[in-house]
Design a protein around this motif. Structure first.
Motif, PDB file in Angstrom:
ATOM      1  N   PHE A 329       0.864  -1.175   0.000  1.00 20.80           N
ATOM      2  CA  PHE A 329       0.000   0.000   0.000  1.00 20.80           C
ATOM      3  C   PHE A 329       0.902   1.226   0.000  1.00 20.80           C
ATOM      4  N   CYS A 330       0.333   2.384  -0.331  1.00 17.96           N
ATOM      5  CA  CYS A 330       1.166   3.576  -0.480  1.00 17.96           C
ATOM      6  C   CYS A 330       0.678   4.709   0.406  1.00 17.96           C
ATOM      7  N   ILE A 331       1.624   5.550   0.816  1.00 13.80           N
ATOM      8  CA  ILE A 331       1.311   6.786   1.528  1.00 13.80           C
ATOM      9  C   ILE A 331       1.106   7.873   0.472  1.00 13.80           C
ATOM     10  N   GLN A 332      -0.098   8.444   0.473  1.00 11.22           N
ATOM     11  CA  GLN A 332      -0.414   9.469  -0.518  1.00 11.22           C
ATOM     12  C   GLN A 332      -0.137  10.875   0.000  1.00 11.22           C
ATOM     13  N   LEU A 333      -0.494  11.114   1.254  1.00  9.09           N
ATOM     14  CA  LEU A 333      -0.339  12.456   1.816  1.00  9.09           C
ATOM     15  C   LEU A 333       0.140  12.315   3.248  1.00  9.09           C
ATOM     16  N   PHE A 334       1.156  13.086   3.593  1.00  5.89           N
ATOM     17  CA  PHE A 334       1.707  12.999   4.949  1.00  5.89           C
ATOM     18  C   PHE A 334       2.182  14.381   5.390  1.00  5.89           C
ATOM     19  N   THR A 335       1.825  14.744   6.618  1.00  5.65           N
ATOM     20  CA  THR A 335       2.353  15.971   7.204  1.00  5.65           C
ATOM     21  C   THR A 335       2.419  15.792   8.715  1.00  5.65           C
ATOM     22  N   MET A 336       3.341  16.525   9.342  1.00  2.00           N
ATOM     23  CA  MET A 336       3.549  16.413  10.780  1.00  2.00           C
ATOM     24  C   MET A 336       4.087  17.735  11.294  1.00  2.00           C
ATOM     25  N   GLU A 337       3.630  18.121  12.490  1.00  2.00           N
ATOM     26  CA  GLU A 337       4.181  19.316  13.104  1.00  2.00           C
ATOM     27  C   GLU A 337       5.681  19.146  13.309  1.00  2.00           C
ATOM     28  N   LYS A 338       6.405  20.235  13.151  1.00  2.00           N
ATOM     29  CA  LYS A 338       7.858  20.185  13.176  1.00  2.00           C
ATOM     30  C   LYS A 338       8.392  19.557  14.461  1.00  2.00           C
ATOM     31  N   ARG A 339       7.821  19.919  15.616  1.00  3.47           N
ATOM     32  CA  ARG A 339       8.384  19.445  16.876  1.00  3.47           C
ATOM     33  C   ARG A 339       8.068  17.985  17.157  1.00  3.47           C
ATOM     34  N   PHE A 340       7.186  17.362  16.341  1.00  3.60           N
ATOM     35  CA  PHE A 340       6.865  15.950  16.524  1.00  3.60           C
ATOM     36  C   PHE A 340       7.373  15.089  15.363  1.00  3.60           C
ATOM     37  N   GLU A 341       8.112  15.686  14.442  1.00  4.89           N
ATOM     38  CA  GLU A 341       8.553  14.956  13.257  1.00  4.89           C
ATOM     39  C   GLU A 341       9.384  13.723  13.599  1.00  4.89           C
ATOM     40  N   MET A 342      10.245  13.840  14.629  1.00  3.52           N
ATOM     41  CA  MET A 342      11.112  12.721  14.963  1.00  3.52           C
ATOM     42  C   MET A 342      10.321  11.508  15.443  1.00  3.52           C
ATOM     43  N   ARG A 343       9.060  11.708  15.811  1.00  4.17           N
ATOM     44  CA  ARG A 343       8.249  10.594  16.302  1.00  4.17           C
ATOM     45  C   ARG A 343       7.257  10.110  15.257  1.00  4.17           C
ATOM     46  N   SER A 344       7.415  10.538  14.024  1.00  2.74           N
ATOM     47  CA  SER A 344       6.454  10.163  12.981  1.00  2.74           C
ATOM     48  C   SER A 344       6.461   8.665  12.687  1.00  2.74           C
ATOM     49  N   ALA A 345       7.552   7.949  13.032  1.00  2.00           N
ATOM     50  CA  ALA A 345       7.590   6.503  12.812  1.00  2.00           C
ATOM     51  C   ALA A 345       6.586   5.769  13.682  1.00  2.00           C
ATOM     52  N   ASP A 346       6.061   6.432  14.721  1.00  2.00           N
ATOM     53  CA  ASP A 346       5.081   5.787  15.597  1.00  2.00           C
ATOM     54  C   ASP A 346       3.830   5.355  14.838  1.00  2.00           C
ATOM     55  N   LEU A 347       3.528   5.992  13.708  1.00  2.01           N
ATOM     56  CA  LEU A 347       2.289   5.686  13.003  1.00  2.01           C
ATOM     57  C   LEU A 347       2.387   4.457  12.096  1.00  2.01           C
ATOM     58  N   LEU A 348       3.606   3.992  11.785  1.00  2.00           N
ATOM     59  CA  LEU A 348       3.766   2.898  10.826  1.00  2.00           C
ATOM     60  C   LEU A 348       3.125   1.597  11.283  1.00  2.00           C
ATOM     61  N   PRO A 349       3.315   1.153  12.539  1.00  2.00           N
ATOM     62  CA  PRO A 349       2.637  -0.090  12.935  1.00  2.00           C
ATOM     63  C   PRO A 349       1.119  -0.030  12.750  1.00  2.00           C
ATOM     64  N   TYR A 350       0.521   1.119  13.044  1.00  2.00           N
ATOM     65  CA  TYR A 350      -0.927   1.253  12.889  1.00  2.00           C
ATOM     66  C   TYR A 350      -1.318   1.137  11.413  1.00  2.00           C
ATOM     67  N   LEU A 351      -0.518   1.728  10.522  1.00  2.00           N
ATOM     68  CA  LEU A 351      -0.840   1.653   9.096  1.00  2.00           C
ATOM     69  C   LEU A 351      -0.856   0.225   8.603  1.00  2.00           C
ATOM     70  N   PHE A 352       0.064  -0.592   9.098  1.00  2.00           N
ATOM     71  CA  PHE A 352       0.091  -1.983   8.656  1.00  2.00           C
ATOM     72  C   PHE A 352      -1.110  -2.763   9.192  1.00  2.00           C
ATOM     73  N   THR A 353      -1.669  -2.342  10.333  1.00  2.00           N
ATOM     74  CA  THR A 353      -2.876  -3.016  10.818  1.00  2.00           C
ATOM     75  C   THR A 353      -4.066  -2.738   9.915  1.00  2.00           C
ATOM     76  N   LEU A 354      -4.025  -1.622   9.182  1.00  2.00           N
ATOM     77  CA  LEU A 354      -5.110  -1.313   8.250  1.00  2.00           C
ATOM     78  C   LEU A 354      -5.069  -2.206   7.018  1.00  2.00           C
ATOM     79  N   TYR A 355      -3.889  -2.753   6.723  1.00  2.00           N
ATOM     80  CA  TYR A 355      -3.715  -3.646   5.563  1.00  2.00           C
ATOM     81  C   TYR A 355      -3.020  -4.917   6.052  1.00  2.00           C
TER      82      TYR A 355
END
Length: 1166
Positions: A329-355
């Motif tokens: 599956f592909c990421i089409q649109l992604f944005t994150m507040e600057k001060r939380f960018e380093m933690r953006s990897a936290d969302l990947l496990p959840y994305l895989f649960t969707l597929y």
């Protein structure tokens, strides 16, 4: 930049940065008795060398407020660093402390008032920066209580085996930097999401409509999902994913074969086979495509992307192979507040649960876009050679998110898994053989200790590393600038290792640095080296161990310029043979514990360099040797590719001594650069692509033109040899080039003509005509003579309005060459202009050439014609530049920042000149040292790509029309008729200006041309060496002699006075004496700078107190000073602290470089 408050209420703006060695003194000053009570006595420099991570909290004035050092193991006094995981029991929450999720605090110091705030800020920053880190542990054998700052964040840890006597404290991520909460997006999140986009939403609205975000959230179905990230109840990030992917397009543009083309296979438990990856990624060279195919590779949002919003559309057509379903599956649109960018990897496990049935997550990123932290969990896919895709493609495998990673020592039971892992690799046999040696004897065939480690995930082996003890430490230290990254004195000999083999399944590539970190810990190593040899050397195991994929996790190390020692004269005072012995040249890559946790900044901008000139290579060298940057899309377009140093150097051409064959081997350009062997024929500025002679195209984001000047095929003045025309010439030569007409411009041309001469000229009759007036005429003639061509068969023909030897600025050199030509009976003709070949008949092959002269025309029989008549811009390059409407005024016009009139196109080197608004027509790019110009060009462009460097401010208006200043000397050398070795070193000189125009200096000359030891130094009016001319029958120590440029004669042991007293009879012998070898050291320039700094701050005791040396000397300028006053000044200086500081600086310089400068006595030796 953030703010903290001291215990006294003082608010400070602070920055948490990586600690530098220059911080050691301030850190040491912060150590107090309470620090020692917890951490023991600490050698700060030693700790910084061995720590995996060291961070410093500093204020706006860069004053150190707090510092913390972290390591991947506890204190060595408590437990073996390779076995610490066995000490801890499971935590109360069921988690286990592992090398992946745990660091140990080895030192914390702070100003008392900032202890609490500093500790919290440092810990928060460390957890934020290290995605996998869950626990920070403090383990101490001392009974002292923690200071206030640590007590606030660390809790006692009872989970410790009883046989270890120590106190243990732990700090958990969730208390300081909790992971983001991930959930499905709702319509009511719309306004919060719009705020995250801010002003950047305008470009997305313009391309996709005003309500695209609402429609995206409302249209969530099984195939499309939108997700938000929350921190403390606030939406801080947004991502849109879809399983509609055009796999046909992606497979056509990228090398996805190793990943089953992102399709599901019949075998459920299919392991991705590791694939060898070359860092120099395949360049996007496009063929002629139909419009439909090219449109398919585009992106609807390309060119209007906000910095932190990445929109992807890979759904342009459905896959046409229903028998093998999609596996991504592909990421089409992604944005994150600057001060939380380093933690953006936290969302990947959840994305895989969707597929749950998909194994890969795909994201494509515009090449010019800066890297964002989410991509650190992805790995880059290599594009195909004919790729038209305008983006970088990155993948993330669901296995890559697992945290059950383990690195351990290899065992015999691992052999089948290792064989499966390495199946199909070129290194397969060598890897298995070395693994067998480790398992059987723990040593290789040379008796050097081996160590082997495997990287496993959930019991399955996905990686292998084999290292051996490094035996050539002295050679590496002396020949490479490794001390840029470490202090040798703080590393034991057994702590140095050499990487032999490295294999890693690509889906775990983002864990490569952890693999290296763990291997260093388990092997008790602190440094790891990887020598990369050229493929032309055939000794055993070189090619099998040259695995380029490992270079992603190591840094390139610059080679050091070496002193040429007179070994026989030095005798026992010569450096060790470990340093001076000859080895096959290699490039060196390096890592250590500090670097194992320092990420590289990935730059995907397509930087295309046209021309493998000295300027172009220097520019590429500066970019590739930035240790914290990784350029994925560096491309070099060159007619013959990179110089081929496997071919013998026939010396047809003079040299600039910028890059020797050994230099190129030690730089290993091919490891980082995609080389396109072709010729530029056009530049499409609108589409940003270079058209090649082969009808392929290369896309660029930044184009660098460094083609230099070349000898062109000669133009014919007239078909009538009696017509004397010297002012104008006909258009360039446009007919097919005769097979025996050569214009030599590079080593490839020289190798080709050498083969042709052997096959068609040396053993046959006929004459060689060499046409031109440059130094290359004479180096070519000398090469012909050395090949056995008699002088009577050689004709040198000089064009009109040129002196017989205009290329030699020293009349003695010109006389020596003239006498050598007479001795060899070489025919020399002056003031002749080429008029016709073969009397105007069929030109291939050339049998005769006709010239016009001031008198009657004359004709020469010719079996081979060499043309060295004036270097100009290549005709094809000129047409490409001119047709692209780049300003060309005899040369390509640039400004002081190397810009052409196109902001995306830069140029440098002899191809260029400055715009007329600078009023510097006499200065061109060829007036300076090409290597220095290339490095200067890189210094201008690097701030545009490097996010860690601030972009320089625009200069004041009164400085915008000043051209750059270059200081390095220009070198020219070669082998001249008479078997003379020639070297000429001079300052940058304006066009049409003699090389040594200084009439106020003096020449120091020794030797004679007839004895073959001529040496001339020109000192300017300030007694500084400005010109060096050497003509010798013996080989010249170029590396040493070039160092004399810019040195004051007093630094050369009062050369001027000694010469006038008759004490210097031979400059070659004089500069071969022991005393001057320190001047030739590559770090002598740094030593000079240190001395200047000391002298600038020097203070002398005067009548009115301390007076600066500068003020004292100013008073003496223009005043007739008596000898007594000078002696008094000398005595005052001798008693000052400055004099003592200078003496210590000299001794430190000799001590620090003692492995090179063994011929100097040091305190304690006498």
């Amino acid at each position: 930049m953030s703010t903290i408050t001291s215990s006294a209420g003082q608010v400070e703006s602070v920055t948490v940065r990586r600690t530098e060695s220059s911080d050691a003194q301030e850190i040491n000053n912060l150590i107090n008795p309470s620090t020692v009570a917890v951490f023991g006595r600490v050698n700060v420099i030693h700790l910084l060398e061995k720590a995996n991570l060291a961070v410093t909290l500093s204020n706006s004035k860069d004053k150190v407020l707090a510092h913390a050092s972290f390591s991947d193991h506890p204190m060595e006094e408590l437990v073996d660093q390779a076995c610490w995981e066995n000490v801890f029991l499971q935590l109360d929450n069921g988690q286990t402390m592992t090398p992946l999720n745990t660091l140990f605090l080895r030192l914390f110091v702070a100003l008392p008032s900032f202890s609490i705030g500093g500790a919290k800020e440092i810990v928060r920053t460390v957890f934020n920066a290290l995605v996998d880190l869950e626990h920070i542990c403090l383990m101490t054998p001392y009974s002292g209580s923690l200071e206030a700052g640590l007590e606030k964040i660390f809790d006692p840890l009872p989970c410790l085996k009883e046989d270890i006597q120590s106190s243990v404290y732990v700090c958990h991520r969730h208390n300081h930097c909790p992971r983001l909460h991930i959930r499905r997006a709702r319509v009511e999140d719309h306004d919060d999401i719009m705020q995250i986009f801010g002003d950047q939403i305008e470009s997305l609205v313009e391309s996709h409509g005003p309500y695209f975000l609402s429609e995206l959230i409302e249209s969530q179905v099984e195939e499309n999902h939108t997700v938000v990230c929350e921190a403390e109840g606030c939406v801080v990030g947004f991502v849109s994913v879809s399983d509609h992917i055009d796999l046909k397009l992606l497979n056509a543009c990228f090398e996805l074969g190793a990943f089953e083309e992102l399709r599901k296979t019949k075998s459920v438990d299919q392991t991705v086979k590791p694939e060898e990856e070359n860092l120099a990624s395949c360049v996007s060279v496009e063929g002629e495509l139909d419009p439909g195919e090219e449109t398919q590779g585009g992106d609807p949002s390309d060119g209007s992307q906000p910095e932190n919003a990445e929109l992807r559309d890979t759904t342009s057509c459905e896959d046409s192979e229903p028998d093998r379903s999609h596996n991504a599956f592909c990421i089409q649109l992604f944005t994150m507040e600057k001060r939380f960018e380093m933690r953006s990897a936290d969302l990947l496990p959840y994305l895989f649960t969707l597929y749950p049935d998909r194994e890969y997550c795909v994201i494509s990123v515009p090449k010019p876009a800066p890297e964002f932290p989410l991509l650190q969990s992805f790995f880059r896919i290599i594009p195909r050679e004919n790729s038209t895709f305008p983006h970088e493609l990155c993948l993330c495998h669901r296995w890559g998110l697992l945290r059950t990673l383990e690195v351990r020592v290899a065992m015999s039971d691992d052999i089948p898994a290792v064989q499966s892992l390495t199946k199909g690799l070129k290194q397969e046999k060598s890897i298995v053989d070395d693994l067998d040696l480790f398992l059987q004897a723990r040593k290789d065939a040379d008796g050097v200790a081996l160590q082997a480690f495997v990287f496993q995930v959930q019991g399955q082996i996905v990686g292998l590393m084999i290292i051996r003890n490094e035996e050539d430490i002295e050679f590496i230290q002396a020949n490479f600038d490794v001390e840029r990254f470490m202090y040798f004195s703080h590393h034991q000999r057994e702590e140095h290792g050499r990487l032999c083999h490295f294999v890693l399944n690509p889906i775990f590539q983002h864990h490569g640095k952890h693999f290296f970190k763990e291997a260093l810990r388990l092997a008790h190593k602190t440094c790891l080296y990887y020598p990369l040899y050229l493929s032309l050397h055939s000794h055993e195991n070189v090619s099998s161990r040259s695995l380029a994929a490992v270079l992603n996790f190591m840094v390139p190390v610059s080679p050091r310029r070496q002193i040429i020692y007179p070994l026989e004269e030095l005798g026992i005072n010569a450096p060790s043979q470990h340093i001076t012995r000859q080895q096959d040249p290699f490039a060196l890559y390096y890592t250590n514990r500090k670097l194992s946790m320092e990420p590289k900044v990935t730059i995907n901008t397509r930087i295309v360099v046209v021309g493998a000139s000295d300027t172009g290579l220097a520019f590429l060298e500066a970019l590739t040797f930035c240790p914290h940057l990784r350029f994925n899309n560096l491309t070099l377009i060159s007619t013959h590719g990179l110089p081929d140093h496997a071919a013998p150097d026939m010396r047809f051409l003079a040299t600039s001594h910028c890059y020797s064959s050994q230099d190129q081997a030690q730089l290993s350009f091919r490891s980082w650069i995609s080389v396109v062997t072709d010729k530029m024929k056009a530049i499409d500025r609108e589409a940003k692509r270079v058209e090649l002679a082969s009808n392929h195209r290369v896309q660029y984001d930044c184009l660098i033109l460094c083609t230099g000047l070349q000898y062109q095929m000669p133009s014919i003045t007239s078909t009538d040899t009696s017509n004397r025309t010297t002012g104008t010439q006909n258009p360039p030569y446009s007919q097919p080039v005769p097979s025996n007409l050569f214009s030599l411009n590079d080593q490839h041309d020289c190798a080709s003509v050498h083969r042709w001469l052997i096959d068609n000229f040396l053993n046959r009759t006929g004459d060689a005509v060499v046409y031109g007036s440059t130094i290359d005429v004479y180096t070519c003639v000398e090469t012909l003579l050395s090949l056995g061509v008699s002088g009577g068969r050689i004709h040198i023909v000089h064009p009109p309005d040129n002196t017989p030897s205009p290329c030699f600025h020293d009349s003695a050199v010109a006389l020596a060459v003239k006498e050598a030509l007479v001795k060899e009976k070489v025919h020399v003709h002056h003031n002749c202009l080429l008029a016709r070949m073969n009397d105007g008949q069929h030109l291939d092959p050339i049998t005769c050439v006709s010239f016009t002269t001031a008198g009657p025309p004359f004709r020469l029989e010719c079996a081979v014609l060499f043309n060295f008549s004036g270097e100009t811009v290549d005709h094809d390059a000129f047409r490409a530049i001119n047709d692209a409407c780049l300003v060309f005024d005899g040369l390509l016009v640039i400004d002081h920042t190397f810009h052409t009139n196109d902001p995306s196109i830069y140029a440098a080197g002899p191809l260029t000149k400055y715009s007329r608004r600078y009023h510097a027509d006499q200065w061109t790019g060829g007036s300076f040292n090409s290597k220095e110009v290339g490095h200067s060009l890189a210094s201008v462009l690097l701030p545009l790509f490097d996010p860690t460097v601030e972009r320089p401010m625009s200069p004041p208006e009164d400085q915008k029309h000043l051209i750059p200043i270059y200081n390095q000397a220009k070198l020219q050398g070669g082998r001249l008729p008479g078997s003379y070795n020639y070297l000429h070193v001079t300052k940058p000189t304006a066009n049409n200006t003699p090389g040594s125009s200084d009439q106020h200096g003096c020449d120091i000359v020794t030797g004679r041309i007839d004895t073959g030891n001529y040496f001339c130094l020109h000192l300017n009016q300030h007694d500084v060496v400005e010109t060096i001319t050497c003509l010798s029958k013996n080989p010249l120590p170029i590396s040493n002699l070039r160092c004399l440029y810019g040195k004051h004669q007093m630094l050369l042991n009062h050369l001027r006075s000694r010469y006038h007293k008759g004490l210097v009879q031979d400059l070659y012998s004089y500069f071969g004496e022991n005393w001057c070898l320190a001047l030739f050291h590559d770090r002598f320039t740094d030593f000079e700078q240190e001395v200047r700094q000391i002298m600038d701050s020097a203070k002398l005791e005067g009548d009115n107190g301390l007076v600066s040396m500068h003020e004292v000397l100013q008073k003496m300028v223009g005043v007739k000073t008596e000898t007594g006053h000078l002696m008094n000044l000398s005595e005052m200086f001798g008693k000052s602290q400055t004099c003592s500081a200078l003496k210590m600086t000299v001794l430190d310089y000799l001590k620090y470089n003692r492995y090179h400068l063994t011929m100097y006595a040091r305190p304690g030796l006498l």
